[in-house]
Design an enzyme around this catalytic site. Structure first.
Site, PDB file in Angstrom:
ATOM      1  N   HIS A  53     -34.130  56.585  80.666  1.00 33.22           N
ATOM      2  CA  HIS A  53     -33.208  56.988  81.720  1.00 33.22           C
ATOM      3  C   HIS A  53     -33.521  56.214  82.999  1.00 33.22           C
ATOM      4  O   HIS A  53     -34.527  55.511  83.093  1.00 33.22           O
ATOM      5  CB  HIS A  53     -33.312  58.487  81.956  1.00 33.22           C
ATOM      6  CG  HIS A  53     -32.844  59.315  80.801  1.00 33.22           C
ATOM      7  ND1 HIS A  53     -32.890  60.688  80.801  1.00 33.22           N
ATOM      8  CD2 HIS A  53     -32.331  58.959  79.597  1.00 33.22           C
ATOM      9  CE1 HIS A  53     -32.409  61.147  79.655  1.00 33.22           C
ATOM     10  NE2 HIS A  53     -32.076  60.114  78.903  1.00 33.22           N
ATOM     11  N   GLU A  55     -34.595  57.025  85.972  1.00 29.80           N
ATOM     12  CA  GLU A  55     -35.863  57.286  86.641  1.00 29.80           C
ATOM     13  C   GLU A  55     -37.013  56.561  85.949  1.00 29.80           C
ATOM     14  O   GLU A  55     -37.891  55.983  86.593  1.00 29.80           O
ATOM     15  CB  GLU A  55     -36.149  58.791  86.681  1.00 29.80           C
ATOM     16  CG  GLU A  55     -35.073  59.597  87.390  1.00 29.80           C
ATOM     17  CD  GLU A  55     -33.999  60.111  86.451  1.00 29.80           C
ATOM     18  OE1 GLU A  55     -33.475  61.208  86.701  1.00 29.80           O
ATOM     19  OE2 GLU A  55     -33.682  59.416  85.451  1.00 29.80           O
ATOM     20  N   THR A 165       9.014  51.043  81.199  1.00 30.89           N
ATOM     21  CA  THR A 165       7.844  50.582  80.454  1.00 30.89           C
ATOM     22  C   THR A 165       8.181  49.581  79.355  1.00 30.89           C
ATOM     23  O   THR A 165       7.288  48.999  78.757  1.00 30.89           O
ATOM     24  CB  THR A 165       7.131  51.782  79.809  1.00 30.89           C
ATOM     25  OG1 THR A 165       8.031  52.460  78.924  1.00 30.89           O
ATOM     26  CG2 THR A 165       6.647  52.754  80.876  1.00 30.89           C
ATOM     27  N   SER A 172       7.997  45.131  75.019  1.00 28.85           N
ATOM     28  CA  SER A 172       7.221  45.553  76.197  1.00 28.85           C
ATOM     29  C   SER A 172       6.103  44.599  76.540  1.00 28.85           C
ATOM     30  O   SER A 172       5.362  44.844  77.484  1.00 28.85           O
ATOM     31  CB  SER A 172       6.634  46.953  75.945  1.00 28.85           C
ATOM     32  OG  SER A 172       5.767  46.937  74.829  1.00 28.85           O
ATOM     33  N   TRP A 174       5.025  40.938  77.912  1.00 30.57           N
ATOM     34  CA  TRP A 174       4.038  41.616  78.733  1.00 30.57           C
ATOM     35  C   TRP A 174       4.689  41.967  80.055  1.00 30.57           C
ATOM     36  O   TRP A 174       5.227  41.072  80.711  1.00 30.57           O
ATOM     37  CB  TRP A 174       2.816  40.725  78.940  1.00 30.57           C
ATOM     38  CG  TRP A 174       2.126  40.320  77.689  1.00 30.57           C
ATOM     39  CD1 TRP A 174       2.244  39.148  77.031  1.00 30.57           C
ATOM     40  CD2 TRP A 174       1.178  41.111  76.958  1.00 30.57           C
ATOM     41  NE1 TRP A 174       1.435  39.141  75.919  1.00 30.57           N
ATOM     42  CE2 TRP A 174       0.762  40.347  75.868  1.00 30.57           C
ATOM     43  CE3 TRP A 174       0.658  42.376  77.114  1.00 30.57           C
ATOM     44  CZ2 TRP A 174      -0.159  40.817  74.935  1.00 30.57           C
ATOM     45  CZ3 TRP A 174      -0.260  42.834  76.199  1.00 30.57           C
ATOM     46  CH2 TRP A 174      -0.660  42.064  75.128  1.00 30.57           C
ATOM     47  N   ARG A 188     -10.527  50.498  78.083  1.00 31.17           N
ATOM     48  CA  ARG A 188     -10.819  50.739  76.668  1.00 31.17           C
ATOM     49  C   ARG A 188     -12.325  50.689  76.403  1.00 31.17           C
ATOM     50  O   ARG A 188     -12.863  51.528  75.677  1.00 31.17           O
ATOM     51  CB  ARG A 188     -10.111  49.697  75.795  1.00 31.17           C
ATOM     52  CG  ARG A 188      -8.612  49.828  75.714  1.00 31.17           C
ATOM     53  CD  ARG A 188      -8.023  48.795  74.750  1.00 31.17           C
ATOM     54  NE  ARG A 188      -6.575  48.934  74.621  1.00 31.17           N
ATOM     55  CZ  ARG A 188      -5.817  48.211  73.802  1.00 31.17           C
ATOM     56  NH1 ARG A 188      -6.384  47.278  73.040  1.00 31.17           N
ATOM     57  NH2 ARG A 188      -4.512  48.406  73.747  1.00 31.17           N
ATOM     58  N   LEU A 208      -5.544  48.064  69.051  1.00 32.15           N
ATOM     59  CA  LEU A 208      -6.257  48.991  69.938  1.00 32.15           C
ATOM     60  C   LEU A 208      -7.737  48.641  70.053  1.00 32.15           C
ATOM     61  O   LEU A 208      -8.591  49.516  70.164  1.00 32.15           O
ATOM     62  CB  LEU A 208      -6.091  50.442  69.460  1.00 32.15           C
ATOM     63  CG  LEU A 208      -4.645  50.947  69.355  1.00 32.15           C
ATOM     64  CD1 LEU A 208      -4.635  52.410  68.941  1.00 32.15           C
ATOM     65  CD2 LEU A 208      -3.886  50.752  70.662  1.00 32.15           C
ATOM     66  N   ARG A 211     -10.440  43.251  73.736  1.00 31.38           N
ATOM     67  CA  ARG A 211     -10.452  41.802  73.554  1.00 31.38           C
ATOM     68  C   ARG A 211     -10.615  41.032  74.862  1.00 31.38           C
ATOM     69  O   ARG A 211     -11.196  39.955  74.879  1.00 31.38           O
ATOM     70  CB  ARG A 211      -9.150  41.339  72.875  1.00 31.38           C
ATOM     71  CG  ARG A 211      -8.931  41.970  71.513  1.00 31.38           C
ATOM     72  CD  ARG A 211      -7.628  41.506  70.874  1.00 31.38           C
ATOM     73  NE  ARG A 211      -6.452  41.822  71.670  1.00 31.38           N
ATOM     74  CZ  ARG A 211      -5.877  43.029  71.709  1.00 31.38           C
ATOM     75  NH1 ARG A 211      -6.394  44.029  71.017  1.00 31.38           N
ATOM     76  NH2 ARG A 211      -4.809  43.229  72.447  1.00 31.38           N
ATOM     77  N   GLY A 264       3.197  55.878  73.644  1.00 35.87           N
ATOM     78  CA  GLY A 264       4.477  55.651  74.283  1.00 35.87           C
ATOM     79  C   GLY A 264       4.946  56.865  75.075  1.00 35.87           C
ATOM     80  O   GLY A 264       4.192  57.827  75.293  1.00 35.87           O
TER      81      GLY A 264
END
Length: 336
Positions: A53, A55, A165, A172, A174, A188, A208, A211, A264
């Protein structure tokens, strides 16, 4: 009593903690600064799970130095129980530290003030609450998980200036530019799991994965509401349905501190309507669709009256290339 030095040192400890935000979970990301009476300073931050940790890291940096009479500034109450590592309070006491300044009390059931009590029982001067608001913001996912058993839900979306969106044809990519997309991948990397609906999987076939940003802990666990096609790139994933609260309970039991919802408009509306969003992250692009036929952030009935809309506090606004990132926190009365 706090001093100007307490604010300065705690500010530095928070910087150290923020630097390990993506590597420390499932442990809390904590920073520690130790200063001897002679003004020598040592620093540390929580290492990846299984490592020391904050400390202990700072104390190790001080090996060979006399810490009698030293002050330690730590962003979260030092642990007082045996886990993967020995209790940090014991190490601070053994080192001869005589003053400990703490940002926040740890709500973990194994701590909850016991670390503070043990330090004071050892006749160490303890100050609690220095830069507590800043510390609570930084540690919000950890604190929420320990208090509720559920992950902290971040709802992320990218929109045009007129709140759209995607195009009417469903395309969508970019809306935002490279800097905003990289920042989204950083979200992410900080998250333990990422969630979309089966409709998004069928239409976009997303991976998902992380990258465009460093991912020291690897990709988040992928969660699909509904059933993903067998050939979808999102596999392996958790496929879940039913009550969203039950999904959050399951992820929390797995130790997930933060869930990133990237679904979505239907999924976004479901989490919003249920009052399950802890933070909204909106990437705003300098473009306009100029009509009402493109999908918006939410799909479903909204607030029927002005007095029933969701209000919150804009926590931050940052420019990312040509885009803006806006972080919105719902008011406490509306937060889950």
């Amino acid at each position: 009593m706090t001093t100007a030095s307490d604010t300065e040192r705690m500010t530095r400890a928070l910087v150290l903690a923020a630097a390990v935000r993506a590597t420390a979970p499932p442990n809390p990301w904590v920073g520690c600064v130790i200063e001897t009476p002679r003004g020598t300073v040592f620093e540390g931050a929580t290492q990846p799970v299984g490592g020391p940790h904050a400390e202990a890291v700072a104390l190790a940096a001080a090996t060979g130095h006399d810490l009698a009479g030293a002050t330690a500034w730590v962003t979260l109450e030092p642990c007082s129980h045996d886990g993967r590592t020995p209790p940090c309070v014991d190490a601070l006491i053994a080192a001869g530290v005589t003053r400990v300044v703490i940002g926040l009390e740890d709500p973990d059931a194994r701590v909850q003030g016991r670390g503070i009590e043990r330090l004071r029982a050892a006749r160490i001067d303890v100050v609690v609450g220095v830069l507590a608001e800043e510390g609570a913001h930084l540690l919000a996912p950890y604190l929420h998980h320990r208090r509720t058993g559920r992950p902290y839900v971040v709802l992320k979306t990218a929109t045009s200036l007129d709140g759209r969106t995607a195009a009417p044809d469903g395309s969508s990519q970019w809306i935002t530019g490279p800097a905003a997309r990289a920042d989204g991948h950083g979200l992410r990397a900080e998250s333990d799991s990422i969630l979309v609906g089966a409709g998004t999987v069928r239409s976009d076939d997303p991976t998902l994965t992380v990258r465009d940003a460093p991912a020291p802990r690897g990709d988040p666990v992928r969660v699909v509401l509904g059933e993903a096609p067998a050939t979808a790139r999102v596999h392996p994933c958790l496929e879940r349905g039913g009550d969203l609260g039950a999904v959050l309970d399951e992820l929390g039991a797995l130790g997930h501190l933060q869930l990133l919802v990237e679904g979505g408009p239907t999924v976004a509306h479901a989490f919003h309507e249920a009052g399950l969003v802890n933070r909204y992250v909106v990437y705003l692009a300098p473009c306009l669709f100029g009509g009402d036929d493109a999908p918006g952030v939410f799909s479903g009935p909204g607030a029927p009256r002005l007095d029933s809309i969701t209000r919150g506090r804009i926590q931050s606004v940052r420019r990312l290339g040509e885009d803006l990132r806006i972080d919105l926190l719902p008011h406490p009365s509306e937060a889950p």
